[in-house]
Design a protein around this motif. Sequence first.
Motif, PDB file in Angstrom:
ATOM      1  N   LEU A 175       0.818  -1.214   0.000  1.00  0.00           N
ATOM      2  CA  LEU A 175       0.000   0.000   0.000  1.00  0.00           C
ATOM      3  C   LEU A 175       0.854   1.268   0.000  1.00  0.00           C
ATOM      4  O   LEU A 175       0.411   2.310  -0.479  1.00  0.00           O
ATOM      5  N   SER A 176       2.073   1.161   0.484  1.00  0.00           N
ATOM      6  CA  SER A 176       2.955   2.333   0.505  1.00  0.00           C
ATOM      7  C   SER A 176       3.321   2.790  -0.906  1.00  0.00           C
ATOM      8  O   SER A 176       3.714   3.946  -1.112  1.00  0.00           O
ATOM      9  N   ASP A 177       3.181   1.908  -1.887  1.00  0.00           N
ATOM     10  CA  ASP A 177       3.504   2.262  -3.267  1.00  0.00           C
ATOM     11  C   ASP A 177       2.501   3.248  -3.863  1.00  0.00           C
ATOM     12  O   ASP A 177       2.745   3.821  -4.939  1.00  0.00           O
ATOM     13  N   PHE A 178       1.367   3.433  -3.186  1.00  0.00           N
ATOM     14  CA  PHE A 178       0.378   4.401  -3.665  1.00  0.00           C
ATOM     15  C   PHE A 178       0.731   5.834  -3.249  1.00  0.00           C
ATOM     16  O   PHE A 178       0.168   6.787  -3.785  1.00  0.00           O
ATOM     17  N   TRP A 232      -7.878   1.881 -22.754  1.00  0.00           N
ATOM     18  CA  TRP A 232      -6.968   1.979 -21.612  1.00  0.00           C
ATOM     19  C   TRP A 232      -6.157   0.709 -21.410  1.00  0.00           C
ATOM     20  O   TRP A 232      -5.069   0.759 -20.823  1.00  0.00           O
ATOM     21  N   ASP A 233      -6.665  -0.421 -21.875  1.00  0.00           N
ATOM     22  CA  ASP A 233      -5.945  -1.684 -21.703  1.00  0.00           C
ATOM     23  C   ASP A 233      -4.592  -1.658 -22.417  1.00  0.00           C
ATOM     24  O   ASP A 233      -3.668  -2.390 -22.057  1.00  0.00           O
ATOM     25  N   LYS A 234      -4.444  -0.797 -23.416  1.00  0.00           N
ATOM     26  CA  LYS A 234      -3.186  -0.692 -24.157  1.00  0.00           C
ATOM     27  C   LYS A 234      -2.102  -0.018 -23.323  1.00  0.00           C
ATOM     28  O   LYS A 234      -0.897  -0.186 -23.596  1.00  0.00           O
ATOM     29  N   LEU A 235      -2.517   0.761 -22.324  1.00  0.00           N
ATOM     30  CA  LEU A 235      -1.576   1.516 -21.504  1.00  0.00           C
ATOM     31  C   LEU A 235      -1.512   1.025 -20.058  1.00  0.00           C
ATOM     32  O   LEU A 235      -0.648   1.453 -19.295  1.00  0.00           O
ATOM     33  N   THR A 236      -2.424   0.143 -19.709  1.00  0.00           N
ATOM     34  CA  THR A 236      -2.512  -0.360 -18.335  1.00  0.00           C
ATOM     35  C   THR A 236      -1.647  -1.602 -18.159  1.00  0.00           C
ATOM     36  O   THR A 236      -1.662  -2.506 -18.997  1.00  0.00           O
ATOM     37  N   LYS A 237      -0.909  -1.636 -17.052  1.00  0.00           N
ATOM     38  CA  LYS A 237      -0.020  -2.780 -16.780  1.00  0.00           C
ATOM     39  C   LYS A 237      -0.553  -3.676 -15.663  1.00  0.00           C
ATOM     40  O   LYS A 237      -0.343  -4.890 -15.685  1.00  0.00           O
ATOM     41  N   TYR A 238      -1.261  -3.075 -14.701  1.00  0.00           N
ATOM     42  CA  TYR A 238      -1.664  -3.843 -13.527  1.00  0.00           C
ATOM     43  C   TYR A 238      -3.091  -3.521 -13.078  1.00  0.00           C
ATOM     44  O   TYR A 238      -3.558  -2.389 -13.209  1.00  0.00           O
ATOM     45  N   MET A 239      -3.755  -4.541 -12.574  1.00  0.00           N
ATOM     46  CA  MET A 239      -5.070  -4.417 -11.946  1.00  0.00           C
ATOM     47  C   MET A 239      -4.909  -4.898 -10.501  1.00  0.00           C
ATOM     48  O   MET A 239      -4.370  -5.977 -10.258  1.00  0.00           O
ATOM     49  N   ILE A 240      -5.341  -4.074  -9.550  1.00  0.00           N
ATOM     50  CA  ILE A 240      -5.160  -4.406  -8.142  1.00  0.00           C
ATOM     51  C   ILE A 240      -6.368  -5.180  -7.611  1.00  0.00           C
ATOM     52  O   ILE A 240      -7.507  -4.770  -7.796  1.00  0.00           O
ATOM     53  N   HIS A 304      -2.385  -9.494  -6.638  1.00  0.00           N
ATOM     54  CA  HIS A 304      -3.163  -9.913  -5.481  1.00  0.00           C
ATOM     55  C   HIS A 304      -2.429  -9.476  -4.217  1.00  0.00           C
ATOM     56  O   HIS A 304      -1.348  -9.994  -3.911  1.00  0.00           O
ATOM     57  N   LEU A 305      -2.988  -8.519  -3.514  1.00  0.00           N
ATOM     58  CA  LEU A 305      -2.374  -8.060  -2.280  1.00  0.00           C
ATOM     59  C   LEU A 305      -2.385  -9.192  -1.252  1.00  0.00           C
ATOM     60  O   LEU A 305      -3.236 -10.076  -1.293  1.00  0.00           O
ATOM     61  N   SER A 306      -1.448  -9.154  -0.320  1.00  0.00           N
ATOM     62  CA  SER A 306      -1.385 -10.177   0.720  1.00  0.00           C
ATOM     63  C   SER A 306      -2.659 -10.133   1.565  1.00  0.00           C
ATOM     64  O   SER A 306      -3.413  -9.145   1.528  1.00  0.00           O
ATOM     65  N   SER A 307      -2.895 -11.173   2.323  1.00  0.00           N
ATOM     66  CA  SER A 307      -4.106 -11.251   3.144  1.00  0.00           C
ATOM     67  C   SER A 307      -4.236 -10.046   4.070  1.00  0.00           C
ATOM     68  O   SER A 307      -5.297  -9.422   4.146  1.00  0.00           O
ATOM     69  N   GLN A 308      -3.170  -9.697   4.756  1.00  0.00           N
ATOM     70  CA  GLN A 308      -3.220  -8.562   5.684  1.00  0.00           C
ATOM     71  C   GLN A 308      -3.373  -7.245   4.936  1.00  0.00           C
ATOM     72  O   GLN A 308      -4.144  -6.368   5.344  1.00  0.00           O
ATOM     73  N   GLN A 309      -2.643  -7.092   3.826  1.00  0.00           N
ATOM     74  CA  GLN A 309      -2.742  -5.864   3.031  1.00  0.00           C
ATOM     75  C   GLN A 309      -4.142  -5.722   2.452  1.00  0.00           C
ATOM     76  O   GLN A 309      -4.688  -4.624   2.387  1.00  0.00           O
ATOM     77  N   SER A 310      -4.735  -6.838   2.036  1.00  0.00           N
ATOM     78  CA  SER A 310      -6.088  -6.815   1.490  1.00  0.00           C
ATOM     79  C   SER A 310      -7.096  -6.332   2.526  1.00  0.00           C
ATOM     80  O   SER A 310      -7.994  -5.544   2.223  1.00  0.00           O
ATOM     81  N   LYS A 311      -6.939  -6.809   3.753  1.00  0.00           N
ATOM     82  CA  LYS A 311      -7.843  -6.394   4.825  1.00  0.00           C
ATOM     83  C   LYS A 311      -7.713  -4.907   5.103  1.00  0.00           C
ATOM     84  O   LYS A 311      -8.706  -4.201   5.256  1.00  0.00           O
ATOM     85  N   THR A 312      -6.473  -4.438   5.152  1.00  0.00           N
ATOM     86  CA  THR A 312      -6.227  -3.011   5.398  1.00  0.00           C
ATOM     87  C   THR A 312      -6.772  -2.164   4.250  1.00  0.00           C
ATOM     88  O   THR A 312      -7.400  -1.118   4.468  1.00  0.00           O
TER      89      THR A 312
END
Length: 329
Positions: A175-178, A232-240, A304-312
Motif C-alpha cells: 500500500l505504501s507504493d500508492f 486503456w488496456d493498451k496503456l494499463t499494466k496492472y489491476m489491483i 493480489h495483495l497479501s491477506s493482511q494488506q487486502s484487509k487493510t
Amino acid sequence: MKKNYYVVSISTLLVMSTIVGCGVSGATKSNGSNAASATKSGVITLKAVSAWPKSTPDNAGLFDLIKKVNALGKGKVHIEYLGGPSVIPTMQQPDALKSGTMDIDWTSAGYTSSLVPAANALKLSTLTPQQERSQGVTKLWNTIFKQMNARFLCRGAGSPKVSFHLYTTKPVKSLSDFKGLPMRTSPAYKNFLTALGAAPVSLPPGQVYTALQRGVVKGYGWPGYGIHNFGWDKLTKYMIDPGFYQVDDIALMNLKTWNSLPKNIQAIFNKADVQVEQDMKKHFLQLQKKDVASMQKKGVKVIHLSSQQSKTYTKLAYSSAWNSSLTAP
C-alpha cells in the motif's frame, strides 16, 4: 433480526439531511420546462441521456430499461435516447436533470454528489438491489434524491459482487507504493485514494487515455470491466485485487416528470425497474469475468495483495467513504 449496517447508515444520512435543511421533504423547484412531451397520438415521450458514450458497457442497463418500458408501454410511453456526454457533458448532467432539461439520466451516483452528498454512500451497499427494495433502502434513496429534484428508478450493475478496481501503469507491491501516485479519480473513490496517500486527479473518462499516455496519471479507478472500450488496456499494466464498493450506476428521473406521469405509466416503470436490476446482475457478473480474463490475455497483470494488506486496503476503502458520507454537509 439485526439490521444491516448499510440500512441503518442510510437512514442516518436521511435524518442528517433533514436536520440540515437540505429540502428532502419535498421536490426542488425546477427552473426550466420539462423535456417530457406527448405526441398527437397521446404517447408520452421521455428524453434520456447517459453519463458515458453509447458503446460503454455501463449503459447496458439503460438500454434494457428503454427496451422494457417501450415494450410494456407501447402506445402510451416512449423513451428516446439522446446520447451521452456529447449531448450534455457528464458532470453537467445532474444539474440538467434537476432543471428539467432532460427526463432521465443514466449516471454514476458519485457524479451527483455535488447536489446530493449522501449519494456517495450508494456504492457502499453490501445488499443486492432486491434486498434493498425488500428492506426499504430504495424508498430511502427516493427521499434523499429529492434534494436534486429526482426520482430514483433503479440500479444498473445489479450485484455487490460487481465492483471497482484500481489499475496502474507501475507495480504495486504494498500500500505504501500508492504514496504520491497520481491517479485518475471520480467522486466515487476520491476519498479512498486520498486515504491511500495517492494524488487524485479528477478527469472525465474521455480524457483518461491521453492523461495515461502523457504520464499525467499513473493509474485510475474503474469497474472490473470495460477498460478496453476506452483503449486503456493498451496503456494499463496492472489491476489491483481485491475490488471494492458496488458499482453505482443508477437511473434517475426528473421528479416533476415523474409526478406528471399517469399512475399506469408509473406502474410500467416500477415493473421495468425491478426487471432491469434482475437482468443486470447476471449480465455484469458475466461481463466482469470475461473482461478480466481478456485483460490478462492482453498482458494486464492482476496483483493480489497479501491477506493482511487486502484487509487493510478494504477497510480503508469503506472507512474513508463512510467517514466522508456521514460528515458531509
